[in-house]
Design an enzyme around this catalytic site. Structure first.
Site, PDB file in Angstrom:
ATOM      1  N   CYS A  25     -13.599  19.875  33.255  1.00  0.00           N
ATOM      2  CA  CYS A  25     -12.946  20.956  32.581  1.00  0.00           C
ATOM      3  C   CYS A  25     -14.510  22.461  31.606  1.00  0.00           C
ATOM      4  O   CYS A  25     -14.145  23.403  32.838  1.00  0.00           O
ATOM      5  CB  CYS A  25     -12.456  20.673  31.247  1.00  0.00           C
ATOM      6  SG  CYS A  25     -11.003  19.147  32.410  1.00  0.00           S
ATOM      7  N   GLN A  43      -6.878   8.833  36.848  1.00  0.00           N
ATOM      8  CA  GLN A  43      -7.998   8.076  36.833  1.00  0.00           C
ATOM      9  C   GLN A  43      -7.881   6.341  36.220  1.00  0.00           C
ATOM     10  O   GLN A  43      -8.189   5.944  37.121  1.00  0.00           O
ATOM     11  CB  GLN A  43      -9.153   8.012  35.267  1.00  0.00           C
ATOM     12  CG  GLN A  43     -10.505   7.373  35.330  1.00  0.00           C
ATOM     13  CD  GLN A  43     -10.916   8.567  36.123  1.00  0.00           C
ATOM     14  OE1 GLN A  43     -11.512   8.131  37.422  1.00  0.00           O
ATOM     15  NE2 GLN A  43     -11.320  10.083  35.685  1.00  0.00           N
ATOM     16  N   SER A  54      -2.925  11.464  40.963  1.00  0.00           N
ATOM     17  CA  SER A  54      -3.780  12.896  41.675  1.00  0.00           C
ATOM     18  C   SER A  54      -4.077  11.554  42.997  1.00  0.00           C
ATOM     19  O   SER A  54      -5.144  10.920  42.768  1.00  0.00           O
ATOM     20  CB  SER A  54      -4.642  13.747  41.857  1.00  0.00           C
ATOM     21  OG  SER A  54      -5.175  14.618  42.342  1.00  0.00           O
ATOM     22  N   HIS A  66      -6.373  12.029  46.149  1.00  0.00           N
ATOM     23  CA  HIS A  66      -7.658  12.134  45.413  1.00  0.00           C
ATOM     24  C   HIS A  66      -8.217  10.779  44.992  1.00  0.00           C
ATOM     25  O   HIS A  66      -9.576  10.234  45.186  1.00  0.00           O
ATOM     26  CB  HIS A  66      -8.452  13.240  45.601  1.00  0.00           C
ATOM     27  CG  HIS A  66      -8.925  13.449  44.491  1.00  0.00           C
ATOM     28  ND1 HIS A  66      -8.163  13.819  43.258  1.00  0.00           N
ATOM     29  CD2 HIS A  66      -9.843  13.521  43.764  1.00  0.00           C
ATOM     30  CE1 HIS A  66      -8.507  14.163  42.124  1.00  0.00           C
ATOM     31  NE2 HIS A  66      -9.653  14.021  42.762  1.00  0.00           N
TER      32      HIS A  66
END
Length: 330
Positions: A190, A47, A64, A66
Site C-alpha cells: 500500500c 493471505q 483474491s 492470485h
C-alpha cells in the site's frame, strides 16, 4: 479488540493474517465480540485462505485468487447466511441481485479448482515451508548484526517472514538482493509507491527502514533458501558500508557534554546512523539530540533506542523538522 467497537459501529474489519509480518489474528475471538455487540465482521482472508479455512463466526469473507496461484483479477466474497447484505452499484437478477452482469465463469471455475488443488497439498507444504522460515528467522538473527525479526514466532503463516536491518535503506537493500536473483519486498504494498513508512510497522513500534519481507511460494527449494542466507549478510554489510554506518561498538565516552546531530534534509536511515556514530561520545546519562525532518525518523529513532537499550526521551519542536532527544544509558 472490544475497545474498537463503539456505539454506531456499522462494520468491523480484520485480516485473518497480517500481510506484512504474517501474524495470524484471533478471528474466532473477535467474531464472538462482534456478535455480542451486534456488529458484522468482515474478514480479509487473502493471505491465509490458500492454507486452510478461516475459523469463527465471521459475517463476510474476502479473498483474491492470485494469492493461491489462481487467475488474477478474480475476487471472492462469501456472505454467511442470515447476514443482511445490499450490493453497491447497479443490480441485476443474477446471484440474488449481487451481480450486475454476466459472470466470468471460466475464471471463477479456475479460481475454485486452483484453491481445491492447493488445499490438497497445503498441510504437508505448510510443514515444509514453516521449517524453512524458521531457518531464515534463526540464521538471519545469527549472521546479521543489529537485525530485528518482526512478528509472532509461533502464531504466523507458514511461508512469510519479515526482518528489519538497522542502518540500512530498504529500497537499496531490495535492489541489491534483486541483483543476486532474489525478489523480496519491503513493508506494505500500500505504501510501495510513496516515501511514507508502513502503518503496520509504525503501530508495532519497529524499524520502518531496512525492512525485508520474504514470501516463500509453494515449491520453494531448500537450496534457494540456503543461498539467500549466504547472500544476505554480505549485502547488508555492503549497504551499511556505503551509507557510512558504524561497524563496531561505539568508542568509550569522551567529553562530559551533550551533543546535537544535524540530519536535516537527509533521509532515513542516515539520522539513525549519525546517532549511532556519536552516542559513545557522551557519558552515560548525557543526551544526544538529533535534528531531522524525515518522517521515518519519528519511528526509527525510538526503535533504535529500544534495540540498543538507550532511553528515548522524546520529540521536541525545532525551527525545521523535529528534535529527537536520546539519553545514553550504557
Amino acid at each position: 479488540y472490544a475497545g474498537a467497537l463503539r456505539d454506531g459501529t456499522a462494520l468491523a474489519c480484520l485480516q485473518s493474517a497480517n500481510h506484512e509480518v504474517g501474524t495470524e489474528q484471533p478471528v474466532a475471538e473477535v467474531a464472538a465480540l462482534c456478535a455480542e455487540a451486534g456488529v458484522p465482521l468482515l474478514v480479509d482472508a487473502a493471505q491465509s485462505l490458500g492454507w486452510g479455512p478461516v475459523a469463527g463466526g465471521w459475517s463476510l469473507l474476502t479473498a483474491s485468487a492470485h494469492k493461491w496461484g489462481g487467475p488474477a483479477g478474480v475476487g471472492l466474497l462469501a456472505v454467511r447466511k442470515g447476514v443482511r447484505f445490499a450490493p453497491q452499484g447497479p443490480a441485476g437478477e443474477r446471484e440474488s441481485g449481487r451481480a450486475p452482469g454476466f459472470e466470468n465463469l471460466p475464471a471463477i471455475v479456475a479460481a475454485a479448482a486452483s484453491l481445491r488443488a492447493v488445499r490438497d497439498e497445503a498441510a504437508a507444504e505448510a510443514v515444509r515451508l514453516r521449517a524453512l522460515v524458521d531457518r531464515i528467522r534463526t540464521v538471519v538473527a545469527e549472521r546479521v548484526g543489529d537485525v530485528e525479526v518482526v512478528g509472532d514466532p509461533e502464531r504466523r503463516l507458514p511461508h512469510l517472514v519479515t526482518f528489519s536491518c538497522l542502518y540500512v535503506d530498504g529500497e537499496t537493500l531490495l535492489h541489491e538482493l534483486d541483483r543476486h536473483g532474489f525478489s523480496v519486498s519491503s513493508g506494505s504494498s500500500c505504501t510501495s509507491s510513496t516515501l511514507e513508512p508502513s502503518h503496520v510497522l509504525k503501530a508495532m513500534g519497529v524499524l520502518s527502514e531496512g525492512n525485508v519481507r520474504v514470501s516463500l511460494p509453494m515449491g520453494t527449494a531448500e537450496a534457494d533458501v540456503d543461498r539467500f542466507l549466504e547472500v544476505v549478510p554480505g549485502v547488508v554489510a555492503e549497504v551499511r558500508e556505503r551509507l557510512g554506518a558504524p561497524v563496531s561498538a561505539p568508542p568509550s565516552p569522551a567529553p562530559a557534554r551533550s551533543l546535537v546531530v544535524d540530519a536535516l534534509g537527509r533521509r532515513c536511515p542516515i539520522p539513525v546512523i549519525e546517532l549511532a556514530k556519536v552516542i559513545g561520545e557522551v557519558p552515560v546519562g548525557a543526551t544526544v539530540t538529533v535534528l531531522a525532518d524525515d518522517e521515518a525518523a519519528r519511528l526509527d529513532i525510538p526503535a533504535w533506542c529500544e534495540m540498543r537499550e538507550q532511553e528515548y526521551v522524546g520529540e521536541e519542536p525545532a525551527d525545521r523538522g523535529s528534535a529527537y532527544v536520546v539519553r545514553r544509558l550504557s
